[in-house]
Enzyme design. Structure first.
Site, mmCIF file in Angstrom:
data_model
loop_
_atom_site.group_PDB
_atom_site.id
_atom_site.type_symbol
_atom_site.label_atom_id
_atom_site.label_comp_id
_atom_site.label_asym_id
_atom_site.label_seq_id
_atom_site.Cartn_x
_atom_site.Cartn_y
_atom_site.Cartn_z
ATOM 1 N N LYS A 1 0.866 -1.178 0.000
ATOM 2 C CA LYS A 1 0.000 0.000 0.000
ATOM 3 C C LYS A 1 0.905 1.230 0.000
ATOM 4 O O LYS A 1 1.898 1.263 0.734
ATOM 5 C CB LYS A 1 -0.889 -0.028 1.247
ATOM 6 C CG LYS A 1 -1.853 1.141 1.370
ATOM 7 C CD LYS A 1 -2.760 0.982 2.579
ATOM 8 C CE LYS A 1 -3.773 2.115 2.707
ATOM 9 N NZ LYS A 1 -4.679 1.934 3.867
ATOM 10 N N SER B 1 -9.711 2.114 2.995
ATOM 11 C CA SER B 1 -8.832 2.844 2.111
ATOM 12 C C SER B 1 -7.832 1.960 1.358
ATOM 13 O O SER B 1 -7.240 2.421 0.396
ATOM 14 C CB SER B 1 -8.046 3.870 2.928
ATOM 15 O OG SER B 1 -7.214 3.218 3.887
ATOM 16 N N SER C 1 -9.920 -0.226 7.255
ATOM 17 C CA SER C 1 -9.364 -0.189 5.897
ATOM 18 C C SER C 1 -8.690 -1.456 5.409
ATOM 19 O O SER C 1 -8.279 -1.515 4.249
ATOM 20 C CB SER C 1 -8.379 0.966 5.774
ATOM 21 O OG SER C 1 -9.094 2.168 5.643
HETATM 22 N N1 GLN Z 1 -13.336 4.378 6.498
HETATM 23 C C1 GLN Z 1 -12.633 4.885 7.630
HETATM 24 C C2 GLN Z 1 -12.236 6.318 7.395
HETATM 25 O O1 GLN Z 1 -12.603 6.830 6.398
HETATM 26 C C3 GLN Z 1 -11.443 4.029 7.957
HETATM 27 C C4 GLN Z 1 -10.233 4.346 7.174
HETATM 28 C C5 GLN Z 1 -9.041 3.535 7.591
HETATM 29 O O2 GLN Z 1 -9.164 2.533 8.269
HETATM 30 N N2 GLN Z 1 -7.875 4.006 7.183
HETATM 31 O O3 GLN Z 1 -11.573 6.925 8.181
#
Ligand code: GLN
Length: 508
Positions: free
Chosen positions: A80, A167, A191
């Site tokens: 990532k 994400s 995420s």
């Molecule tokens: N969907 C969550 C957010 O928008 C989690 C994102 C994440 O885990 N990086 O913050």
């Protein structure tokens, strides 16, 4: 080839059935075929350097020829793009999905990158995995659909008109499409688990502190945790063992002796048999994870997976996580608060894009940040600054911190009654690209089942559990107690030995 997964490829390499160069070449071809294919590809990769990958693969083959290979040496992996990769070691830029960092060259490798790859300078050698490139993600990991990336969206390999989740959308899509056998990812509020669920792959977010955050571009430091997305629990166990462990450069890194999660995953439970490997295991089902609004297709798939776990000997017990709904406002106060502080360093001086033609210093800061950050990141910086400001700190931030502690206490009470907790990962299957573009709060609400474990710092997994509407994958979420990754992986592995949901592949 990548679809065979990490464990099978490691065996093939050890048996000299295939070389690392052959494996890397095949993966690079698959990535190129996808990129140049009809419709412009999945958009999963933001950086590929074939020459660098092949050089690493040749080095891995040489290491093996010298008899110095570890079990993962020569297996391809992609990261990532939130893990920093250095020049000259890894020769890849790091963007965190943001214009702010476009072209940024880190002076060092993230601990995760080093441990899976060439090793940390002056320390033990790394696992020797071969890096295929960097994977697209939501800007600074803020999002649930990968639509917040400055470098374009990622498409879901099961249906290219849908999002892959976020994400870590690039990581999940690349594994699901068979472009890579496994990928690294990060989870702050879901995420890893949510894109795993949306793309039908297996993902694990370990206990906060198990994996070093050194070299992970920070979003919300008290929540950020690295993990993996792969084809099976076994593959996750292999990768997670190699990347985890104490790191003096991360003050929140857990000082615990290293564990072999693969061995822990395979170790039989006391009182278990071949037919009932999960005998004696109590799985708690929080009532709040099965609300009336849960999409029927998701509920059906999750219940089918729970029935399989019962067949394998597990007992299902009802438990309560009464503050599940509150985890949304709590998370969306704490995470933006920490983000507003962490993102202060991107000012065009210390880090990041610097705007041209500014009148003075203040104007330069304003223009640089206005041009460098996308709308979701700006929204969160504003929310975070607001909840930390004088007069609002007590009303929002302090209350959220208190509730966070109570959410962790609720889990502690549950783990008195059960060994693992299970439920859905997300309330629906992957939605259509653009479907939530008009209303960010809709996406926030869909985080309801992943946020509680994140706030408590507990390990969680998403395991494929069949399909729902439109033939889209559904994930079963399993949550374990602190540092109980072995028990989580054991249950997920037992399920995958008995079912084939994790082996299903998107058609196209
Ligand atoms: N969907 C969550 C957010 O928008 C989690 C994102 C994440 O885990 N990086 O913050």
């Amino acid at each position: 080839m990548a679809r065979r997964g990490v464990a099978a490829l490691a065996r093939a390499l050890a048996a000299r059935e295939v070389s690392s160069v052959e494996l890397a070449t095949e993966c690079l071809h698959a990535i190129e075929r996808d990129r140049t294919g009809a419709g412009g590809g999945l958009g999963a990769f933001v950086h590929v350097d074939a020459a660098q990958t092949l050089a690493e693969a040749r080095a891995a083959d040489e290491r093996r020829a010298r008899g110095e290979a570890g079990p993962l040496t020569g297996v391809p992996v992609a990261h990532k793009d939130i893990f920093v990769t250095s020049y000259p070691r890894s020769r890849a830029p790091t963007t965190a999905g943001s214009r702010m960092l476009e072209g940024y060259a880190s002076p060092f490798d993230a601990t995760v990158v080093a441990r899976l790859g060439a090793g940390e300078p002056g320390r033990a050698p790394g696992a020797g995995m071969v890096m295929l490139g960097k994977l697209n993600c939501d800007e600074f990991a803020m999002g649930s659909s990968n639509e917040n990336s400055a470098f374009g969206p990622v498409r879901n390999p099961w249906d290219r008109t849908r999002v892959p989740g976020g994400s870590s959308g690039g990581s999940a899509a690349a594994v699901a499409a068979g472009l890579v056998p496994a990928a690294t990812a990060t989870d702050t509020g879901g995420s890893i688990r949510q894109p795993a669920s949306f793309c039908g792959v297996t993902g694990i977010k370990p206990t906060y502190g198990l994996v070093s955050r050194w070299g992970m571009v920070a979003f919300a430091s008290s929540l950020d945790q690295a993990g993996t997305l792969a084809r099976s629990a076994e593959d996750c166990a292999l990768l997670l063992s190699a990347m985890s462990g104490f790191d003096p450069r991360d003050a929140t890194s857990a000082e615990r002796p290293p564990v072999d999660l693969h061995a822990a995953m395979l170790a039989p439970r006391a009182g278990a048999s071949a037919a009932r490997p999960l005998a004696g295991l109590r799985i708690g089902l929080p009532r709040e994870f099965f609300p009336a609004v849960l999409a029927a297709d998701v509920g059906r798939a999750v219940r089918a997976a729970l029935a399989e776990l019962e067949k394998l000997g597990a007992t299902l017990v009802d438990v309560n996580l009464p503050r599940t709904e509150l985890s949304i406002p709590v998370y969306y106060i704490i995470a933006p608060a920490e983000a507003s502080s962490n993102l202060g360093r991107f000012d065009g001086v210390r880090y990041g894009h610097r705007a041209e033609g500014a009148a003075d210093l203040l104007d330069m800061y304003k223009k640089s940040r206005s041009e460098g950050f996308g709308p979701e990141v700006k929204r969160r910086i504003m929310i975070g600054t607001y909840v930390l400001s004088h007069g609002y700190y007590d009303a929002y931030y302090l209350q959220a911190q208190k509730l966070r502690r109570m959410i962790a206490d609720d889990f502690r009470a549950c783990f008195g009654q059960c060994d693992l907790i299970a439920g859905p990962v997300a309330p629906t299957v992957a939605w259509k690209l653009g479907a939530q573009a008009d209303d960010p709060v809709k996406a926030y609400l869909a985080d309801i089942f992943t946020l509680p474990a994140s706030l408590a710092g507990l390990p969680g997994m998403s395991v494929p559990a069949g399909t729902g509407e439109g033939g889209m994958p559904v994930g079963l979420q399993l949550i374990g107690n602190y540092f109980a990754e072995g028990a989580l992986l054991h249950a997920a592995h037992a399920l995958q030995q008995a079912t084939d949901w994790h082996l299903r592949e998107p058609r196209a």
